[in-house]
Structures are given as structure tokens and as C-alpha cells.
Design a protein around this motif. Structure first.
Motif, short mmCIF file in Angstrom:
data_model
loop_
_atom_site.label_atom_id
_atom_site.label_comp_id
_atom_site.label_asym_id
_atom_site.label_seq_id
_atom_site.Cartn_x
_atom_site.Cartn_y
_atom_site.Cartn_z
N THR A 1 6.85 0.67 3.98
CA THR A 1 7.11 -0.44 4.89
C THR A 1 7.42 0.05 6.30
O THR A 1 7.77 -0.75 7.17
CB THR A 1 8.30 -1.29 4.38
N SER A 2 7.28 1.37 6.51
CA SER A 2 7.52 1.93 7.83
C SER A 2 6.55 3.08 8.08
O SER A 2 5.88 3.56 7.15
CB SER A 2 8.96 2.42 7.97
N VAL A 3 6.47 3.51 9.33
CA VAL A 3 5.65 4.67 9.68
C VAL A 3 6.54 5.71 10.35
O VAL A 3 7.56 5.37 10.96
CB VAL A 3 4.48 4.31 10.61
N LYS A 4 6.14 6.96 10.26
CA LYS A 4 6.89 8.04 10.90
C LYS A 4 6.41 8.23 12.33
O LYS A 4 5.20 8.35 12.59
CB LYS A 4 6.68 9.36 10.13
N LEU A 5 7.35 8.26 13.25
CA LEU A 5 7.03 8.63 14.62
C LEU A 5 6.97 10.15 14.71
O LEU A 5 7.39 10.86 13.79
CB LEU A 5 8.08 8.07 15.58
N SER A 6 6.48 10.67 15.83
CA SER A 6 6.33 12.12 15.99
C SER A 6 7.68 12.84 15.87
O SER A 6 7.74 14.01 15.51
CB SER A 6 5.68 12.44 17.32
N SER A 7 8.77 12.11 16.14
CA SER A 7 10.12 12.69 16.04
C SER A 7 10.59 12.80 14.60
O SER A 7 11.59 13.46 14.32
CB SER A 7 11.11 11.80 16.80
N GLY A 8 9.88 12.12 13.69
CA GLY A 8 10.31 12.05 12.30
C GLY A 8 11.07 10.79 11.98
O GLY A 8 11.36 10.51 10.81
N ALA A 9 11.40 10.00 13.02
CA ALA A 9 12.11 8.73 12.81
C ALA A 9 11.17 7.70 12.18
O ALA A 9 9.95 7.73 12.39
CB ALA A 9 12.65 8.21 14.13
N VAL B 1 -3.38 -12.01 5.63
CA VAL B 1 -4.50 -11.08 5.50
C VAL B 1 -4.74 -10.36 6.83
O VAL B 1 -4.94 -9.14 6.86
CB VAL B 1 -5.78 -11.83 5.05
N ALA B 2 -4.71 -11.10 7.94
CA ALA B 2 -4.91 -10.50 9.25
C ALA B 2 -3.84 -9.46 9.55
O ALA B 2 -4.12 -8.38 10.09
CB ALA B 2 -4.91 -11.58 10.33
N LEU B 3 -2.60 -9.76 9.18
CA LEU B 3 -1.50 -8.82 9.41
C LEU B 3 -1.61 -7.61 8.48
O LEU B 3 -1.42 -6.47 8.90
CB LEU B 3 -0.16 -9.52 9.21
N ARG B 4 -1.96 -7.87 7.23
CA ARG B 4 -2.11 -6.78 6.26
C ARG B 4 -3.22 -5.81 6.68
O ARG B 4 -3.13 -4.60 6.48
CB ARG B 4 -2.39 -7.34 4.86
N PHE B 5 -4.28 -6.34 7.28
CA PHE B 5 -5.39 -5.52 7.77
C PHE B 5 -4.87 -4.41 8.69
O PHE B 5 -5.23 -3.24 8.55
CB PHE B 5 -6.40 -6.40 8.51
N ASN B 6 -4.00 -4.76 9.62
CA ASN B 6 -3.45 -3.75 10.53
C ASN B 6 -2.45 -2.85 9.83
O ASN B 6 -2.49 -1.62 9.97
CB ASN B 6 -2.81 -4.41 11.75
N VAL B 7 -1.55 -3.44 9.07
CA VAL B 7 -0.53 -2.66 8.38
C VAL B 7 -1.17 -1.60 7.48
O VAL B 7 -0.72 -0.46 7.40
CB VAL B 7 0.39 -3.60 7.57
N GLN B 8 -2.25 -1.98 6.83
CA GLN B 8 -2.92 -1.06 5.91
C GLN B 8 -3.57 0.11 6.66
O GLN B 8 -3.82 1.16 6.09
CB GLN B 8 -3.96 -1.82 5.07
N ARG B 9 -3.82 -0.09 7.95
CA ARG B 9 -4.35 0.99 8.80
C ARG B 9 -3.23 1.82 9.42
O ARG B 9 -3.49 2.71 10.24
CB ARG B 9 -5.23 0.41 9.90
N GLY B 10 -1.98 1.50 9.06
CA GLY B 10 -0.85 2.22 9.65
C GLY B 10 -0.47 1.71 11.02
O GLY B 10 0.25 2.39 11.77
N VAL B 11 -0.96 0.52 11.36
CA VAL B 11 -0.67 -0.10 12.66
C VAL B 11 0.47 -1.09 12.49
O VAL B 11 0.43 -1.96 11.62
CB VAL B 11 -1.93 -0.81 13.22
N ILE B 12 1.49 -0.95 13.33
CA ILE B 12 2.65 -1.85 13.30
C ILE B 12 2.23 -3.22 13.84
O ILE B 12 1.42 -3.31 14.78
CB ILE B 12 3.79 -1.26 14.15
N VAL B 13 2.77 -4.29 13.26
CA VAL B 13 2.48 -5.64 13.75
C VAL B 13 3.79 -6.32 14.16
O VAL B 13 4.83 -6.12 13.54
CB VAL B 13 1.75 -6.50 12.70
N ILE B 14 3.71 -7.12 15.23
CA ILE B 14 4.90 -7.82 15.73
C ILE B 14 4.56 -9.30 15.96
O ILE B 14 4.61 -9.78 17.09
CB ILE B 14 5.45 -7.16 17.00
N PRO B 15 4.22 -10.02 14.89
CA PRO B 15 3.89 -11.44 15.06
C PRO B 15 5.08 -12.23 15.60
O PRO B 15 6.22 -11.99 15.21
CB PRO B 15 3.52 -11.89 13.64
#
Length: 324
Positions: A3-11, A245-259
Motif C-alpha cells: 500500500t506504499s512505495v519506497k522513496l530513494s531515502s528508504g522512506a 479501476v482507473a486508480l488501480r491502473f496507476n497504483v499497479q504501476r507503482g504510481v501514487i494517486v491523490i484523488p
């Protein structure tokens, strides 16, 4: 399912956040409270939205959640690009939000406006055109880096920058951008820019991930993502809405969404993206919705002879003249 992604800092940065662009001051406080109550731990803000005090009130109302557990993003507005203006702008956002640091601070646009000292976000010449600044975004970035040095921001990044501008910041900056925020949705999927960022270790956040159907300049015959037949068909298969579905499309690519939403039921629904997975066939079908000519809808524009034309297209740092 992550439910999250790692930033380059590891956060960790949550894959779903609450967007607050266009949320009215009288509504956004309750929207933030509703989001946190249903499990959001990521709030996306910007000084230019004019509602950070109300967002702060919503954050303050979340007594049962520690500050360290909420990821808060804000953005430096165009009038504050001069190096001496960056820290005061950041501190003003922090004060309005009621926090003593930002998790992420972004340069909102690569080009600047003149700071007239009046607090006017859109300073104008007598003919109505914007009074621009020619401050280099590299100068602005150097001032942003000092915010990290001083502990005011944990991470810094970019918004609405193109690949060449990102590469310049990456090359000349001392601190590498952690995040790029851009318009991104099934009608404008930004695949080339996302791949470019992945190579650089930059995480992408999608603003307007549902195509911003409430944008003030939308025309009655403009296509609406959440009414797209393909997304509806795929949604029916997974017992999900076209929006999910539209939101999941981005999330599944590792892209954060902010609807963005101010409706508690919709806010909760927008977060329910981790109990289903789109198939490879689904993903390819959604990629086929890309509209190269009309996909991007969030372009600052003005009316000229009855047509909308880019307001800032003549600025040397205007980002959308490049392919990606």
C-alpha cells in the motif's frame, strides 16, 4: 499487496492520498478528517490552493494519529521561486498546516511569476497577462535543498516538470528529486515519463488521476474517464467502479494517486484499491485508452478568439513543449 512505495531515502510514501485541489475551504477540513478516519495517511496540499489552514484544522482534529504516521506534501508556488522567498513560503505552509516539518515539498511549476509583495498568486500586467519571473528552477532547487538541510522538509521534488528539466535538476542538484507529480490517468498515462523517472529512482505521483471531471473549463462533450465503457466493463468483472479501476491502473504501476473528494463515501471508496488486481490483459486494454491529442486536460490556459490556448506557453521554462 503493498500500500506504499519506497522513496530513494528508504522512506515509505502511501500509494493513495487525499488530493485537496479545488476543495473549498469550508469543506476540506471535514474531508481531511473523513480521510484520516477511514485510513488515509497521505494528504496532498499546496499553498496556491488557498485552503491549507482548513487542511491543518482537519489534521489537528485527528487526535488519535501521530504526526509521524501522516505523510504531508505541499508545494512552492510560482511567485516564490526567488531563493530568498523559498524558506518563508515553506514556513508559511507549515504554519497554516500546523506542522513542524513537511514530508515532501515540491516546486509546483518550473517557471515563476514575479513576487509583487502583495500576496497575489497571479500578478498581472495592465493588459491582463501574467508578470513572469525568469528565475531559474536550478536556483530555486538550491534553496529547496537548504530546507532539507535545516530539517524543514524530509524530501523535496518537482511537479509539472518535463524529462529534460528533471534531468537538469538531477545533474546540477546536490539532492536528487524524490518525487515528480504530474497529471496522469488512463487518457494520459505518461508511460514514457514514468519509465524515465524509474530509471532515475524518482517516484511518480498522479494528480487528477480521474481526469479532473470537475475542472472549471470542461466542456459538455469532453470525454469523462469515470464513464468510460471499457473501465466499466473491467470494473464489473472485479465488482469495482470505473473510478476504482482507473486508480488501480496507476497504483499497479507503482504510481501514487491523490484523488480529490469532499464526500466521505467517495473518499473511502477511492482507497479501496488493494483487494483486487488487474490482469495483464486489463492493463494493456487501459493503456490503449491513451489520447495523445486531447489526453492532457490540466493546462493553464486563456481564451483567445474563443479558443483555449496555453497561458504560459511563451515562457522559456514552460514544460509542455517537449514530448514528455
Amino acid at each position: 499487496m503493498a500500500t506504499s512505495v519506497k522513496l530513494s531515502s528508504g522512506a515509505d510514501m502511501p500509494l493513495v492520498g487525499l488530493g485537496t485541489w479545488k476543495s473549498k475551504a469550508g469543506e476540506v477540513e471535514n474531508a481531511v478528517k473523513a480521510a484520516i478516519d477511514c485510513g488515509y495517511r497521505h494528504i496532498d496540499c499546496a499553498s496556491c490552493y488557498g485552503n491549507e489552514k482548513e487542511v491543518g484544522a482537519g489534521l489537528n482534529a485527528a487526535k488519535d494519529v501521530d504526526r509521524k504516521d501522516i505523510f504531508i506534501t505541499s508545494k512552492l508556488w510560482n511567485t516564490m521561486h526567488a531563493p530568498e522567498d523559498v524558506k518563508p513560503a515553506c514556513k508559511k505552509s507549515m504554519e497554516d498546516l500546523g506542522v513542524d516539518y513537511l514530508d515532501l515539498y515540491l516546486i509546483h511549476w518550473p517557471y515563476g511569476f514575479q513576487n509583487t509583495g502583495t500576496g497575489n498568486n497571479f500578478p498581472k500586467n495592465p493588459d491582463g497577462t501574467i508578470i513572469y519571473s525568469d528565475v531559474s528552477f536550478i536556483e530555486t532547487w538550491s534553496a529547496m535543498e537548504k530546507l532539507v538541510d535545516e530539517g524543514l522538509c524530509k524530501h523535496i521534488g518537482l511537479s509539472n516538470f518535463n524529462s529534460k528539466q528533471i534531468a537538469e535538476v538531477f545533474e546540477k542538484g546536490r539532492i536528487k528529486p524524490a518525487v515528480l507529480q504530474v497529471e496522469c490517468h488512463p487518457y494520459f498515462n505518461q508511460s514514457r515519463l514514468i519509465n524515465f523517472c524509474k530509471e532515475k529512482g524518482i517516484v511518480v505521483t498522479a494528480f487528477s488521476p480521474l481526469g479532473s471531471p470537475d475542472r472549471p473549463w470542461a466542456k459538455s462533450d469532453d470525454p469523462i474517464i469515470i464513464e468510460d465503457p471499457l473501465l466499466k466493463t473491467i470494473g464489473d468483472k472485479h465488482n469495482k467502479t470505473p473510478a476504482q479501476v482507473a486508480l488501480r491502473f496507476n497504483v499497479q504501476r507503482g504510481v501514487i494517486v491523490i484523488p480529490k473528494s469532499v464526500t466521505p463515501a467517495r473518499i473511502a471508496q477511492n482507497k479501496e484499491l488493494f483487494d483486487f488486481e488487474l490482469s495483464e490483459e486489463d492493463m494493456k486494454a487501459i493503456e490503449g485508452l491513451q489520447r495523445n491529442d486531447t489526453g492532457r486536460v490540466c493546462i493553464p490556459a486563456v481564451e483567445v478568439d474563443g479558443k483555449r490556448v496555453p497561458r504560459d506557453g511563451g515562457h522559456k521554462y514552460y514544460p509542455f513543449n517537449e514530448e514528455y
